[in-house]
Write a protein that holds these residues in place. Structure first.
Motif, PDB file in Angstrom:
ATOM      1  N   CYS A 167      20.174  29.467  59.500  1.00 54.05           N
ATOM      2  CA  CYS A 167      20.766  30.185  58.600  1.00 54.05           C
ATOM      3  C   CYS A 167      20.467  31.900  58.473  1.00 54.05           C
ATOM      4  O   CYS A 167      21.005  32.322  57.862  1.00 54.05           O
ATOM      5  N   VAL A 168      19.556  31.959  59.399  1.00 52.71           N
ATOM      6  CA  VAL A 168      19.298  33.525  59.872  1.00 52.71           C
ATOM      7  C   VAL A 168      20.638  34.038  60.419  1.00 52.71           C
ATOM      8  O   VAL A 168      20.994  35.195  60.134  1.00 52.71           O
ATOM      9  N   PRO A 204      15.650  26.190  49.231  1.00 57.95           N
ATOM     10  CA  PRO A 204      14.248  26.510  50.213  1.00 57.95           C
ATOM     11  C   PRO A 204      14.317  27.136  51.256  1.00 57.95           C
ATOM     12  O   PRO A 204      13.890  28.031  51.711  1.00 57.95           O
ATOM     13  N   VAL A 205      15.417  26.232  52.060  1.00 58.88           N
ATOM     14  CA  VAL A 205      15.545  26.769  53.590  1.00 58.88           C
ATOM     15  C   VAL A 205      16.227  28.297  53.624  1.00 58.88           C
ATOM     16  O   VAL A 205      15.907  29.058  54.422  1.00 58.88           O
ATOM     17  N   LEU A 237      16.012  34.157  54.136  1.00 58.31           N
ATOM     18  CA  LEU A 237      16.371  35.365  53.760  1.00 58.31           C
ATOM     19  C   LEU A 237      15.278  36.118  53.917  1.00 58.31           C
ATOM     20  O   LEU A 237      15.313  37.567  54.283  1.00 58.31           O
ATOM     21  N   ALA A 238      13.908  35.545  53.727  1.00 61.63           N
ATOM     22  CA  ALA A 238      12.774  36.352  53.819  1.00 61.63           C
ATOM     23  C   ALA A 238      12.542  36.765  55.287  1.00 61.63           C
ATOM     24  O   ALA A 238      12.045  37.847  55.595  1.00 61.63           O
ATOM     25  N   GLN A 239      12.807  35.910  56.064  1.00 58.12           N
ATOM     26  CA  GLN A 239      12.655  36.051  57.642  1.00 58.12           C
ATOM     27  C   GLN A 239      13.569  37.213  57.870  1.00 58.12           C
ATOM     28  O   GLN A 239      13.625  38.126  58.696  1.00 58.12           O
ATOM     29  N   ALA A 295       6.417  36.353  50.360  1.00 56.88           N
ATOM     30  CA  ALA A 295       7.067  37.384  51.423  1.00 56.88           C
ATOM     31  C   ALA A 295       8.041  38.426  50.733  1.00 56.88           C
ATOM     32  O   ALA A 295       7.831  39.488  50.890  1.00 56.88           O
ATOM     33  N   LEU A 296       8.830  37.452  49.986  1.00 57.52           N
ATOM     34  CA  LEU A 296       9.979  38.541  49.333  1.00 57.52           C
ATOM     35  C   LEU A 296       9.416  39.346  48.273  1.00 57.52           C
ATOM     36  O   LEU A 296      10.033  40.322  47.745  1.00 57.52           O
TER      37      LEU A 296
END
Length: 396
Positions: free
Chosen positions: A86-87, A108-109, A114-116, A157-158
């Protein structure tokens, strides 16, 4: 104004994902200066999308509604591979190039990705909707625990990002034992839709007279005829016969023409049809009924949707509820949308009564979504909202 709709679960012009898209597209078509881009599942069906004022980016290979099954104790490698996938898809989108990125449903994933991804780029203004709990995507209890942890870590994280805001439709969101109190926002609507709703609410109520009381009480069922919406209960009620003085109007999405035809032949008091894409037809159809039926199973609703207790219907026999509402019809009965049958609530109170009072929030949501460029003093997304109170299965 450049707006990116980030919806990895959007793959067809149906459902609540498409309903949000329809309103943003409608607003983009007006002279308001919005350039809309929609990033969707790679399986996007473009049938019926031609001509919409939107740039399509069907880049996400993992569908937002993919579900997860635990068949081993080693889930971290699978989740990491999916997150990395997804990244890679997110890197095809220059998020920083947009004035606002709206993710109306947090998967979720994809939220973890997105956070990563935001660790390596300048974070855009980002508005994220926390709607369904992690258990919505889980096929078993262990998978639900994994996804709970993924969501909690991603949210933590976000929340460290200065230009990221969260919202929910119920004022709260639960992950595991954690409860987040969030701004409450209902789905965005375009100015044209808002003005139509306001005009309907401004219409004077019809004079109470004997003819109004004697006319049939019209019930309506709208949208997908899924078990979680209680359609099986409604079908059972139809088979048993509607109570006297009641009429049922069923409006289904396209692709359910056969079901609509079958329902039309069941009784003179039942009419069914399919409605095409867009929200206007559904709003007009709802305006033509007295009671909108949404018989969600509380157990399913609590596990798969927001779980807001006040919105759970009371699941007594549908026939009993229809009869009760028919008996309780009084001289103040009018052709206006009323509440679904809920325990200890009359048709003139409950969720819909609150919803009518919440229409101004829709305008606020339009502003939050970038239709108005309002920001608060610290540059963060300004969420002028009400205050809240203290598929596919993926296996390893």
């Amino acid at each position: 104004m450049k707006l990116l709709l980030l919806d990895q679960g959007l793959s067809a012009r149906t459902g609540h994902n498409a309903a949000t898209l329809e309103e943003l597209v409608l607003q983009a078509a007006s002279p308001c200066g919005i350039a809309l881009t929609c990033a969707t599942a790679s399986s996007l069906d473009r049938t019926g999308l031609a001509g919409l004022p939107c740039e399509w980016r069907p880049v996400f290979r993992l569908h937002g509604y993919a579900r997860f099954l635990s068949d081993s104790d080693s889930h971290e490698p699978l989740l990491q591979r999916l997150t990395d996938l997804c990244v890679e898809d997110l890197r095809q989108l220059d998020l920083a190039a947009y004035d606002l990125v709206l993710m109306p449903t947090a998967y979720p994933v994809h939220l973890a990705a997105l956070a990563q991804h935001l660790k390596s780029i300048r974070a855009p203004r980002l508005c994220i909707g926390l709607l369904m709990p992690p258990s919505f995507w889980a096929c078993d209890a262990r998978a639900a625990q994994w996804l709970d942890a993924v969501m909690q870590q991603s949210i933590d994280a976000l929340q460290m990002q200065p230009d990221v805001s969260f919202f929910s439709e119920s004022g709260e969101y639960r992950t595991g034992s954690t409860v987040l109190w969030l701004p409450t926002l209902l789905p965005p609507i375009a100015d044209r839709t808002h003005d139509w709703i306001a005009a309907q609410l401004a219409l004077p109520l019809p004079e109470a007279d004997e003819d109004a009381v004697e006319r049939p009480l019209v019930f309506g069922f709208f949208g997908d005829p899924s078990p979680r919406k209680g359609f099986e209960l409604l079908a059972h009620c139809i088979q048993g016969g509607l109570p006297g003085g009641a009429h049922l109007s069923v409006a289904l999405p396209t692709r359910h023409e056969a079901l609509a035809g079958a329902l039309n032949g069941t009784a003179p008091s039942v009419t069914a049809r399919t409605l095409g894409p867009g929200n206007a037809q559904y709003l007009e159809a709802m305006q033509a009924v007295d009671v909108v039926l949404a018989f969600y199973d509380p157990a399913v609703y609590g596990m798969q949707m927001s779980g807001q207790k006040s919105a759970q219907p009371f699941l007594r026999s549908v026939s009993t509820q229809l009869s009760r509402l028919g008996r309780e019809r009084t001289r103040d009965h009018s052709r206006a949308s009323t509440s679904l049958p809920c325990e200890d609530r009359s048709p003139s109170s409950g969720p819909v009564a609150r919803q009518i009072g919440a229409w101004p929030m829709f305008r606020s949501y339009s502003q939050v979504c970038g239709i108005s460029r309002s920001t608060s003093g610290n540059g963060r997304l300004s969420a002028a909202v009400t205050k809240s109170s203290p598929g596919t299965t993926v296996t390893r």
